[in-house]
Design a protein around this motif. Structure first.
Motif, PDB file in Angstrom:
ATOM      1  N   THR A   1      37.235  34.470  49.163  1.00 27.04           N
ATOM      2  CA  THR A   1      38.312  35.105  49.928  1.00 27.04           C
ATOM      3  C   THR A   1      39.460  34.132  50.165  1.00 27.04           C
ATOM      4  OG1 THR A   1      36.717  36.544  51.059  1.00 27.04           O
ATOM      5  CG2 THR A   1      38.882  36.290  52.067  1.00 27.04           C
ATOM      6  N   VAL A   2      39.124  32.925  50.612  1.00 23.35           N
ATOM      7  CA  VAL A   2      40.153  31.917  50.849  1.00 23.35           C
ATOM      8  C   VAL A   2      40.862  31.579  49.537  1.00 23.35           C
ATOM      9  CG1 VAL A   2      40.572  29.546  51.569  1.00 23.35           C
ATOM     10  CG2 VAL A   2      38.961  30.955  52.851  1.00 23.35           C
ATOM     11  N   GLY A   3      40.092  31.440  48.459  1.00 20.91           N
ATOM     12  CA  GLY A   3      40.677  31.130  47.157  1.00 20.91           C
ATOM     13  C   GLY A   3      41.585  32.234  46.653  1.00 20.91           C
ATOM     14  N   LEU A   4      41.211  33.497  46.895  1.00 24.58           N
ATOM     15  CA  LEU A   4      42.035  34.618  46.464  1.00 24.58           C
ATOM     16  C   LEU A   4      43.362  34.649  47.209  1.00 24.58           C
ATOM     17  CD1 LEU A   4      42.429  37.243  44.860  1.00 24.58           C
ATOM     18  CD2 LEU A   4      41.236  38.451  46.723  1.00 24.58           C
ATOM     19  N   VAL A   5      43.307  34.485  48.520  1.00 26.32           N
ATOM     20  CA  VAL A   5      44.531  34.474  49.327  1.00 26.32           C
ATOM     21  C   VAL A   5      45.445  33.342  48.865  1.00 26.32           C
ATOM     22  CG1 VAL A   5      45.477  34.073  51.626  1.00 26.32           C
ATOM     23  CG2 VAL A   5      43.480  35.552  51.340  1.00 26.32           C
ATOM     24  N   GLY A   6      44.874  32.161  48.702  1.00 26.24           N
ATOM     25  CA  GLY A   6      45.666  31.014  48.281  1.00 26.24           C
ATOM     26  C   GLY A   6      46.236  31.176  46.888  1.00 26.24           C
ATOM     27  N   SER A   7      45.449  31.744  45.973  1.00 33.09           N
ATOM     28  CA  SER A   7      45.909  31.908  44.589  1.00 33.09           C
ATOM     29  C   SER A   7      47.073  32.883  44.500  1.00 33.09           C
ATOM     30  CB  SER A   7      44.743  32.391  43.708  1.00 33.09           C
ATOM     31  OG  SER A   7      43.716  31.427  43.656  1.00 33.09           O
ATOM     32  N   VAL A   8      46.975  34.002  45.226  1.00 32.95           N
ATOM     33  CA  VAL A   8      48.069  34.976  45.227  1.00 32.95           C
ATOM     34  C   VAL A   8      49.339  34.341  45.784  1.00 32.95           C
ATOM     35  CG1 VAL A   8      48.881  37.146  46.227  1.00 32.95           C
ATOM     36  CG2 VAL A   8      46.544  36.971  45.355  1.00 32.95           C
ATOM     37  N   TRP A   9      49.185  33.616  46.873  1.00 31.21           N
ATOM     38  CA  TRP A   9      50.330  32.954  47.503  1.00 31.21           C
ATOM     39  C   TRP A   9      50.922  31.889  46.579  1.00 31.21           C
ATOM     40  CZ3 TRP A   9      50.004  29.678  52.660  1.00 31.21           C
ATOM     41  CH2 TRP A   9      51.308  29.460  53.135  1.00 31.21           C
ATOM     42  N   ALA A  10      50.059  31.069  45.983  1.00 32.53           N
ATOM     43  CA  ALA A  10      50.532  29.989  45.119  1.00 32.53           C
ATOM     44  C   ALA A  10      51.226  30.528  43.875  1.00 32.53           C
ATOM     45  CB  ALA A  10      49.356  29.091  44.720  1.00 32.53           C
ATOM     46  N   VAL A  11      50.634  31.533  43.239  1.00 29.73           N
ATOM     47  CA  VAL A  11      51.243  32.116  42.041  1.00 29.73           C
ATOM     48  C   VAL A  11      52.601  32.728  42.377  1.00 29.73           C
ATOM     49  CG1 VAL A  11      51.025  33.955  40.326  1.00 29.73           C
ATOM     50  CG2 VAL A  11      49.068  32.487  40.834  1.00 29.73           C
ATOM     51  N   GLY A  12      52.672  33.412  43.528  1.00 30.81           N
ATOM     52  CA  GLY A  12      53.936  34.011  43.933  1.00 30.81           C
ATOM     53  C   GLY A  12      55.013  32.968  44.181  1.00 30.81           C
ATOM     54  N   ALA A  13      54.646  31.877  44.879  1.00 37.15           N
ATOM     55  CA  ALA A  13      55.627  30.841  45.204  1.00 37.15           C
ATOM     56  C   ALA A  13      56.090  30.097  43.952  1.00 37.15           C
ATOM     57  CB  ALA A  13      55.025  29.852  46.206  1.00 37.15           C
ATOM     58  N   VAL A  14      55.153  29.700  43.090  1.00 38.96           N
ATOM     59  CA  VAL A  14      55.516  28.997  41.854  1.00 38.96           C
ATOM     60  C   VAL A  14      56.306  29.922  40.927  1.00 38.96           C
ATOM     61  CG1 VAL A  14      54.620  27.871  39.782  1.00 38.96           C
ATOM     62  CG2 VAL A  14      53.573  27.407  42.006  1.00 38.96           C
ATOM     63  N   GLY A  15      55.894  31.193  40.874  1.00 44.31           N
ATOM     64  CA  GLY A  15      56.620  32.159  40.054  1.00 44.31           C
ATOM     65  C   GLY A  15      58.054  32.353  40.520  1.00 44.31           C
ATOM     66  N   TRP A  16      58.256  32.352  41.829  1.00 48.26           N
ATOM     67  CA  TRP A  16      59.604  32.471  42.389  1.00 48.26           C
ATOM     68  C   TRP A  16      60.461  31.284  41.963  1.00 48.26           C
ATOM     69  CZ3 TRP A  16      60.684  33.255  48.371  1.00 48.26           C
ATOM     70  CH2 TRP A  16      62.032  33.594  48.533  1.00 48.26           C
ATOM     71  N   ALA A  17      59.882  30.081  42.028  1.00 48.97           N
ATOM     72  CA  ALA A  17      60.618  28.879  41.617  1.00 48.97           C
ATOM     73  C   ALA A  17      60.986  28.947  40.134  1.00 48.97           C
ATOM     74  CB  ALA A  17      59.780  27.629  41.902  1.00 48.97           C
ATOM     75  N   LEU A  18      60.055  29.397  39.298  1.00 49.18           N
ATOM     76  CA  LEU A  18      60.331  29.504  37.862  1.00 49.18           C
ATOM     77  C   LEU A  18      61.404  30.560  37.589  1.00 49.18           C
ATOM     78  CD1 LEU A  18      56.741  29.277  36.352  1.00 49.18           C
ATOM     79  CD2 LEU A  18      58.611  27.663  35.986  1.00 49.18           C
ATOM     80  N   TRP A  19      61.300  31.692  38.287  1.00 43.59           N
ATOM     81  CA  TRP A  19      62.293  32.753  38.113  1.00 43.59           C
ATOM     82  C   TRP A  19      63.679  32.249  38.480  1.00 43.59           C
ATOM     83  CZ3 TRP A  19      65.419  34.906  41.923  1.00 43.59           C
ATOM     84  CH2 TRP A  19      66.180  35.999  41.518  1.00 43.59           C
ATOM     85  N   TYR A  20      63.759  31.506  39.577  1.00 43.36           N
ATOM     86  CA  TYR A  20      65.042  30.950  39.983  1.00 43.36           C
ATOM     87  C   TYR A  20      65.569  29.995  38.925  1.00 43.36           C
ATOM     88  CZ  TYR A  20      68.400  27.975  42.416  1.00 43.36           C
ATOM     89  OH  TYR A  20      69.516  27.260  42.756  1.00 43.36           O
ATOM     90  N   GLY A  21      64.697  29.138  38.421  1.00 42.48           N
ATOM     91  CA  GLY A  21      65.128  28.182  37.404  1.00 42.48           C
ATOM     92  C   GLY A  21      65.620  28.850  36.137  1.00 42.48           C
ATOM     93  N   LEU A  22      64.957  29.904  35.740  1.00 38.81           N
ATOM     94  CA  LEU A  22      65.342  30.608  34.518  1.00 38.81           C
ATOM     95  C   LEU A  22      66.607  31.440  34.705  1.00 38.81           C
ATOM     96  CD1 LEU A  22      61.809  31.816  33.363  1.00 38.81           C
ATOM     97  CD2 LEU A  22      63.216  30.047  32.268  1.00 38.81           C
ATOM     98  N   SER A  23      66.924  31.795  35.951  1.00 38.66           N
ATOM     99  CA  SER A  23      68.085  32.654  36.202  1.00 38.66           C
ATOM    100  C   SER A  23      69.370  31.865  36.465  1.00 38.66           C
ATOM    101  CB  SER A  23      67.811  33.567  37.403  1.00 38.66           C
ATOM    102  OG  SER A  23      67.645  32.809  38.588  1.00 38.66           O
ATOM    103  N   THR A  24      69.282  30.533  36.490  1.00 36.00           N
ATOM    104  CA  THR A  24      70.468  29.714  36.711  1.00 36.00           C
ATOM    105  C   THR A  24      70.862  29.019  35.415  1.00 36.00           C
ATOM    106  OG1 THR A  24      69.170  27.757  37.350  1.00 36.00           O
ATOM    107  CG2 THR A  24      69.767  29.301  39.098  1.00 36.00           C
ATOM    108  N   THR A  25      72.063  28.461  35.438  1.00 36.25           N
ATOM    109  CA  THR A  25      72.555  27.767  34.243  1.00 36.25           C
ATOM    110  C   THR A  25      72.119  26.305  34.203  1.00 36.25           C
ATOM    111  OG1 THR A  25      74.625  27.235  35.415  1.00 36.25           O
ATOM    112  CG2 THR A  25      74.580  29.254  34.082  1.00 36.25           C
ATOM    113  N   ALA A  26      71.556  25.833  35.314  1.00 39.79           N
ATOM    114  CA  ALA A  26      71.104  24.438  35.355  1.00 39.79           C
ATOM    115  C   ALA A  26      69.927  24.251  34.409  1.00 39.79           C
ATOM    116  CB  ALA A  26      70.697  24.065  36.781  1.00 39.79           C
TER     117      ALA A  26
END
Length: 333
Positions: free
Chosen positions: A174-199
């Motif tokens: 249960t703890v691992g599932l909560v953490g994994s969903v949160w971690a994937v979402g946060a890292v995915g957000w960072a990647l999405w931001y990086g891919l959507s900018t010109t930097a």
């Protein structure tokens, strides 16, 4: 158990009792409140504001801030570093009592179940650095983020205990599932931001930092073949070595190739004193190796719970820093 520990435990109420919880939770509040009432200007303005809360506000504002003529700047300093460390150490008995109350087993599965939540905390700290959290940024700056991550962890443990008692799950999963969903979402957000900018997106940075950490951990495991390494190969030690080495690797990459400086007071002092870009890496290896060797030697003499908490803590303070630094450098922040 040391003589000092034994004497303290004879004076205090039994761990986990109602009286113990009241004393554990209210004693720091009462002490801090009394000191604030006695010396409000000195304690708040010159201590809390200048070294603890002011840096949080400055970090959220992106610039130094002033209160009653006292200037505060973002980042770690000697005072907040020691204060945060003391708070973490003080929280360990409470964590132990809470886990005991839930009848949670201190085993390898629980440690690796906790790991994704810690990774998520590091990723959220990176999102704040990037400026993606808006008005919620103040909740994901040190020390606020520690309370957020702790709250999520405590709630996940409670839900996991309920799932276990109803035979529909386990605490680690249960703890691992909560953490994994949160971690994937946060890292995915960072990647999405990086891919959507010109930097430019430096994907090689997280590949390099995790690769170095995995490589050192593999070398550590291989090296235990040349000593009496049964204890040293414990999975918690592998997690500790990986977490600390990941942090060391992101410092090494940032300082050597990208013009960054170590963020922690001690590591930055060593870097400034030596001028050697790999100083943090070497320091981390030496300190982590010494601590792991001590804990391996003391495993049969210490309480299993305390040994587990201390060993897990070593990896837990490295993992989020490795994640944060890797993501920041990947995005050029």
């Amino acid at each position: 158990m040391s003589t000092v520990t034994r004497r303290v435990e004879t004076v205090l109420p039994d761990t986990g009792t109602r009286e113990w919880w009241v004393l554990f939770l209210l004693a720091p509040v009462a002490l801090i409140g009394a000191v604030l009432l006695a010396f409000p200007t000195l304690v708040y303005d010159r201590f809390v504001w200048q070294y603890l809360w002011g840096p949080v506000v400055a970090d959220a504002a992106g610039q130094p801030v002033t209160h009653e003529g006292i200037r505060a700047v973002s980042g770690y300093n000697a005072v907040n570093t020691v204060t945060y460390l003391a708070a973490v150490v003080y929280s360990l008995p409470g964590l132990r009592a809470y886990l005991d109350a839930l009848n949670v087993s201190f085993d390898t599965r629980l440690a690796y179940g906790f790991a994704p939540i810690i990774v998520a905390g590091g990723a959220m700290r990176a999102l704040e650095d990037i400026g993606l959290l808006g008005d919620y940024a103040v909740w994901f700056i040190t020390p606020s983020i520690y309370f957020v991550v702790t709250a999520v962890t405590v709630l996940s443990l409670g839900v996991g205990a309920l799932a276990r008692d109803r035979d529909i799950g386990s605490v680690p999963s249960t703890v691992g599932l909560v953490g994994s969903v949160w971690a994937v979402g946060a890292v995915g957000w960072a990647l999405w931001y990086g891919l959507s900018t010109t930097a430019p997106l430096r994907l090689w940075v997280p590949v390099a930092t995790t690769g170095i950490a995995l490589g050192v951990t593999a070398l550590y495991y291989w090296g235990t073949n040349f000593v009496d390494g049964t204890q040293l190969r414990h999975p918690l030690f592998l997690l500790a070595v990986f977490g600390q080495t990941w942090d060391a690797a992101q410092n090494l990459i940032g300082v050597t190739f990208l013009g960054y400086s170590p963020k922690l007071v001690i590591t930055n002092f060593v870097y400034q004193a030596t001028g050697f870009s790999g100083s943090t890496f070497v320091l981390k290896l030496l300190v982590t190796g010494g601590i792991v060797w001590y804990l391996a030697d003391a495993k049969d003499e210490m309480s299993h719970t305390w040994w587990w908490l201390m060993t897990f803590f070593i990896g837990a303070i490295g993992l989020p820093m490795g994640v944060r630094g890797s993501l920041r450098m990947m995005l050029g922040v």
